[in-house]
Design a protein around this motif. Structure first.
Motif, PDB file in Angstrom:
ATOM      1  N   MET A  48      -9.111   8.048  -1.469  1.00  0.00           N
ATOM      2  CA  MET A  48     -10.006   7.143  -1.631  1.00  0.00           C
ATOM      3  C   MET A  48      -9.351   5.756  -1.115  1.00  0.00           C
ATOM      4  N   PHE A  49      -8.215   5.538  -1.888  1.00  0.00           N
ATOM      5  CA  PHE A  49      -7.630   4.023  -1.439  1.00  0.00           C
ATOM      6  C   PHE A  49      -6.477   4.188  -0.300  1.00  0.00           C
ATOM      7  N   VAL A  50      -5.779   5.041   0.153  1.00  0.00           N
ATOM      8  CA  VAL A  50      -5.063   5.368   1.242  1.00  0.00           C
ATOM      9  C   VAL A  50      -5.802   5.572   2.344  1.00  0.00           C
ATOM     10  N   ALA A  51      -6.642   6.749   2.381  1.00  0.00           N
ATOM     11  CA  ALA A  51      -7.272   7.155   3.548  1.00  0.00           C
ATOM     12  C   ALA A  51      -8.817   6.417   3.750  1.00  0.00           C
ATOM     13  N   GLN A  94      -1.152   1.741  -5.930  1.00  0.00           N
ATOM     14  CA  GLN A  94      -0.275   0.656  -5.726  1.00  0.00           C
ATOM     15  C   GLN A  94       0.104   0.400  -4.217  1.00  0.00           C
ATOM     16  N   SER A  95      -0.276  -0.882  -3.727  1.00  0.00           N
ATOM     17  CA  SER A  95      -0.215  -1.180  -2.491  1.00  0.00           C
ATOM     18  C   SER A  95       1.311  -1.294  -1.981  1.00  0.00           C
ATOM     19  N   GLY A  96       1.418  -0.337  -0.839  1.00  0.00           N
ATOM     20  CA  GLY A  96       2.498  -0.010  -0.300  1.00  0.00           C
ATOM     21  C   GLY A  96       3.369   1.023  -1.063  1.00  0.00           C
ATOM     22  N   LEU A  97       2.814   1.653  -2.160  1.00  0.00           N
ATOM     23  CA  LEU A  97       3.504   2.769  -2.702  1.00  0.00           C
ATOM     24  C   LEU A  97       2.594   4.081  -2.654  1.00  0.00           C
ATOM     25  N   GLY A  98       1.071   3.772  -2.557  1.00  0.00           N
ATOM     26  CA  GLY A  98       0.265   4.726  -2.780  1.00  0.00           C
ATOM     27  C   GLY A  98      -0.175   5.240  -4.087  1.00  0.00           C
TER      28      GLY A  98
END
Length: 104
Positions: A48-51, A94-98
């Motif tokens: 959901m948050f990365v893809a 977490q943004s940049g970390l996944g």
């Protein structure tokens, strides 16, 4: 006095049976539910948050039946629960970390 002895024996047998059920069946079910909820929370969070896909699209990726799991999506986290919420795991983005599982 005989009734007390019979009740004591019946109680002892029931306790032993309950211990055997826990050891050989229920304990494994709880462990599998912990693993399943952790995997599902991490997968759905990343999906959901990365893809940037929808919850239903992410759930359709699962190869196993996840109909017994419920998902709660918050601002930047996903919680997967089983057994009516008794067993749950949360993954946070977490943004940049996944996404990563939160420590219990």
């Amino acid at each position: 006095m005989k009734i007390v002895k019979v009740l004591f024996v019946v109680l002892a047998v029931l306790v032993l049976a309950a211990g055997a059920v826990w050891q050989f069946w229920a304990k494994g079910q709880v462990e599998m539910a912990n693993i399943g909820t952790a995997f599902a929370a991490k997968h759905v969070c990343s999906c959901m948050f990365v893809a940037e896909r929808s919850l239903e699209s992410c759930k359709s990726d699962m190869l196993r039946d996840i109909s017994q799991l419920s998902f709660e999506v918050e601002e930047e986290s996903v919680t997967a629960s089983a057994a009516g919420g008794l067993i749950s795991q949360t993954a946070r983005f977490q943004s940049g970390l996944g996404c990563a599982l939160e420590a219990e």
